[in-house]
Write a protein that holds these residues in place. Structure first.
Motif, PDB file in Angstrom:
ATOM      1  N   MET A  56      31.780  31.970  15.489  1.00  0.00           N
ATOM      2  CA  MET A  56      32.192  31.856  16.904  1.00  0.00           C
ATOM      3  C   MET A  56      31.486  31.172  17.475  1.00  0.00           C
ATOM      4  O   MET A  56      32.119  30.549  18.724  1.00  0.00           O
ATOM      5  N   ASP A  57      30.174  30.982  17.275  1.00  0.00           N
ATOM      6  CA  ASP A  57      29.383  29.949  18.011  1.00  0.00           C
ATOM      7  C   ASP A  57      29.664  28.538  17.957  1.00  0.00           C
ATOM      8  O   ASP A  57      29.348  27.704  19.046  1.00  0.00           O
ATOM      9  N   ASP A  58      30.446  28.303  16.911  1.00  0.00           N
ATOM     10  CA  ASP A  58      31.329  26.900  17.141  1.00  0.00           C
ATOM     11  C   ASP A  58      32.442  26.678  17.956  1.00  0.00           C
ATOM     12  O   ASP A  58      32.807  25.580  17.926  1.00  0.00           O
ATOM     13  N   PHE A  59      32.583  27.732  18.551  1.00  0.00           N
ATOM     14  CA  PHE A  59      33.885  27.899  19.543  1.00  0.00           C
ATOM     15  C   PHE A  59      33.240  28.180  21.071  1.00  0.00           C
ATOM     16  O   PHE A  59      33.935  28.787  21.742  1.00  0.00           O
ATOM     17  N   TYR A  60      32.139  27.770  21.395  1.00  0.00           N
ATOM     18  CA  TYR A  60      31.894  27.740  22.920  1.00  0.00           C
ATOM     19  C   TYR A  60      32.876  27.093  23.539  1.00  0.00           C
ATOM     20  O   TYR A  60      33.678  26.495  23.206  1.00  0.00           O
ATOM     21  N   LEU A  61      32.985  27.387  25.053  1.00  0.00           N
ATOM     22  CA  LEU A  61      33.750  26.796  26.009  1.00  0.00           C
ATOM     23  C   LEU A  61      33.670  25.350  26.086  1.00  0.00           C
ATOM     24  O   LEU A  61      32.608  24.870  25.963  1.00  0.00           O
ATOM     25  N   ARG A  66      34.363  25.741  31.450  1.00  0.00           N
ATOM     26  CA  ARG A  66      33.186  26.172  31.911  1.00  0.00           C
ATOM     27  C   ARG A  66      33.326  26.305  33.318  1.00  0.00           C
ATOM     28  O   ARG A  66      32.477  25.785  34.064  1.00  0.00           O
ATOM     29  N   ARG A  67      33.897  27.443  33.796  1.00  0.00           N
ATOM     30  CA  ARG A  67      34.128  27.820  35.119  1.00  0.00           C
ATOM     31  C   ARG A  67      33.621  29.137  35.487  1.00  0.00           C
ATOM     32  O   ARG A  67      33.889  30.098  34.620  1.00  0.00           O
ATOM     33  N   GLU A  68      33.169  29.457  36.650  1.00  0.00           N
ATOM     34  CA  GLU A  68      32.794  30.914  36.953  1.00  0.00           C
ATOM     35  C   GLU A  68      33.761  31.860  36.878  1.00  0.00           C
ATOM     36  O   GLU A  68      33.380  33.037  36.384  1.00  0.00           O
ATOM     37  N   GLU A  69      35.024  31.430  37.153  1.00  0.00           N
ATOM     38  CA  GLU A  69      35.973  32.668  36.848  1.00  0.00           C
ATOM     39  C   GLU A  69      36.274  32.975  35.426  1.00  0.00           C
ATOM     40  O   GLU A  69      36.682  34.124  35.137  1.00  0.00           O
ATOM     41  N   ARG A  70      35.836  31.889  34.605  1.00  0.00           N
ATOM     42  CA  ARG A  70      36.338  32.279  33.339  1.00  0.00           C
ATOM     43  C   ARG A  70      35.067  33.292  32.601  1.00  0.00           C
ATOM     44  O   ARG A  70      35.241  34.102  31.957  1.00  0.00           O
ATOM     45  N   TYR A  71      33.998  32.942  33.148  1.00  0.00           N
ATOM     46  CA  TYR A  71      32.708  33.649  32.896  1.00  0.00           C
ATOM     47  C   TYR A  71      32.745  35.052  33.382  1.00  0.00           C
ATOM     48  O   TYR A  71      32.210  36.046  32.919  1.00  0.00           O
ATOM     49  N   GLY A  76      34.907  36.282  28.252  1.00  0.00           N
ATOM     50  CA  GLY A  76      35.561  35.174  28.669  1.00  0.00           C
ATOM     51  C   GLY A  76      34.602  33.888  28.177  1.00  0.00           C
ATOM     52  O   GLY A  76      35.196  32.695  28.231  1.00  0.00           O
ATOM     53  N   ASN A  77      33.440  33.958  27.479  1.00  0.00           N
ATOM     54  CA  ASN A  77      32.562  32.795  27.261  1.00  0.00           C
ATOM     55  C   ASN A  77      32.479  32.345  25.715  1.00  0.00           C
ATOM     56  O   ASN A  77      31.736  31.552  25.639  1.00  0.00           O
ATOM     57  N   VAL A  78      34.021  32.406  25.395  1.00  0.00           N
ATOM     58  CA  VAL A  78      34.009  31.769  23.952  1.00  0.00           C
ATOM     59  C   VAL A  78      35.524  31.304  24.121  1.00  0.00           C
ATOM     60  O   VAL A  78      36.488  31.903  24.754  1.00  0.00           O
ATOM     61  N   ASP A  79      35.512  30.141  23.364  1.00  0.00           N
ATOM     62  CA  ASP A  79      37.056  29.817  23.240  1.00  0.00           C
ATOM     63  C   ASP A  79      37.947  30.264  22.242  1.00  0.00           C
ATOM     64  O   ASP A  79      38.250  29.842  21.348  1.00  0.00           O
ATOM     65  N   ARG A  80      38.445  31.521  22.625  1.00  0.00           N
ATOM     66  CA  ARG A  80      39.043  32.440  21.732  1.00  0.00           C
ATOM     67  C   ARG A  80      40.640  31.781  21.542  1.00  0.00           C
ATOM     68  O   ARG A  80      41.055  32.028  20.490  1.00  0.00           O
ATOM     69  N   GLU A  81      40.941  31.111  22.563  1.00  0.00           N
ATOM     70  CA  GLU A  81      42.520  30.457  22.435  1.00  0.00           C
ATOM     71  C   GLU A  81      42.500  29.308  21.237  1.00  0.00           C
ATOM     72  O   GLU A  81      43.192  29.502  20.305  1.00  0.00           O
ATOM     73  N   ARG A  82      41.481  28.432  21.317  1.00  0.00           N
ATOM     74  CA  ARG A  82      41.244  27.533  20.274  1.00  0.00           C
ATOM     75  C   ARG A  82      40.928  28.175  18.748  1.00  0.00           C
ATOM     76  O   ARG A  82      41.360  27.748  18.001  1.00  0.00           O
ATOM     77  N   PHE A  83      40.039  29.003  18.851  1.00  0.00           N
ATOM     78  CA  PHE A  83      39.673  29.899  17.601  1.00  0.00           C
ATOM     79  C   PHE A  83      41.027  30.251  16.883  1.00  0.00           C
ATOM     80  O   PHE A  83      41.182  30.430  15.632  1.00  0.00           O
ATOM     81  N   LEU A  84      41.892  31.054  17.814  1.00  0.00           N
ATOM     82  CA  LEU A  84      43.079  31.588  17.289  1.00  0.00           C
ATOM     83  C   LEU A  84      44.103  30.625  16.745  1.00  0.00           C
ATOM     84  O   LEU A  84      44.496  30.604  15.518  1.00  0.00           O
ATOM     85  N   GLU A  85      44.214  29.417  17.471  1.00  0.00           N
ATOM     86  CA  GLU A  85      45.112  28.352  17.053  1.00  0.00           C
ATOM     87  C   GLU A  85      44.716  27.707  15.788  1.00  0.00           C
ATOM     88  O   GLU A  85      45.528  27.418  14.922  1.00  0.00           O
TER      89      GLU A  85
END
Length: 198
Positions: A56-61, A66-71, A76-85
């Motif tokens: 998962m560390d390979d999928f940082y934002l 990298r916006r405060e609303e995401r954090y 929210g501080n991992v790119d779960r969308e890209r990891f899923l796809e």
């Protein structure tokens, strides 16, 4: 409710999966310093011909994420969308013999060109946020590594500079704790391993 098991019992589950012919996808979640990467490496060592590890560390934002609303989002501080796809959907269909694995480049938070990675029968996803509700239904087994806060602190101090330690204690660990508590991550795992020897 999660069941507590020993490390040896966990290895026995993996050993049994290695003897089967089907695929088996395991997600290992837990706090910083709990031994997620170490455990994944150990599984890979035990069954090198059957195991593929994803981090998962390979999928940082990415930079634009990298916006405060995401954090502010729990987990929210991992790119779960890209990891899923890029990883979970292709391997869950059982058809992908390889995936294009594109770790984030931490110098500028862009996506690297990556490499094609062979997908073996046992797929280990290791890292905090791997049990996020957005991802959790893609796993056959969800493992949580439960680490005592004092032991966690000792481990982080041992392996990081004072500046890096401060970032863990003031930012990353609070993010993890918010995610764990908000989604009841430990309670909703399949099994929990108390961290002592990992």
């Amino acid at each position: 409710m999660a069941k507590y098991i020993t490390l040896e019992e966990f290895y026995a589950l993996i050993d049994a999966a290695a003897k089967e012919s089907g695929t088996f996808t395991v997600a290992i979640d837990g706090g910083s310093g709990s031994g997620k990467t170490t455990l994944a490496r150990e599984i890979e060592k035990r069954h090198p011909q059957y195991v593929t590890v994803f981090h998962m560390d390979d999928f940082y934002l990415r930079k634009e994420q990298r916006r405060e609303e995401r954090y502010k989002e729990p987990g929210g501080n991992v790119d779960r969308e890209r990891f899923l796809e890029e990883v979970l959907k292709p391997i869950s269909k059982g058809e992908a013999s390889e995936v294009l694995y594109r770790p984030i480049d931490c110098r500028d938070f862009s996506i690297s060109d990556g490499i094609m990675v062979k997908v073996n029968r046992i797929r280990i996803v290791e890292g905090a946020y791997s049990h996020h509700p957005y991802l959790r239904d893609y796993y056959d087994l969800r493992v949580f590594l439960d680490i005592d806060k004092e032991l966690q602190r000792e481990r982080i101090k041992k392996r990081n500079t004072p500046q890096e330690q401060e970032r863990f204690f003031s930012r990353w660990i609070p993010f993890e704790d918010t995610y764990f508590n908000h989604f009841d991550i430990k309670e909703k795992s399949d099994v929990v391993i108390l961290v002592e020897e990992i």
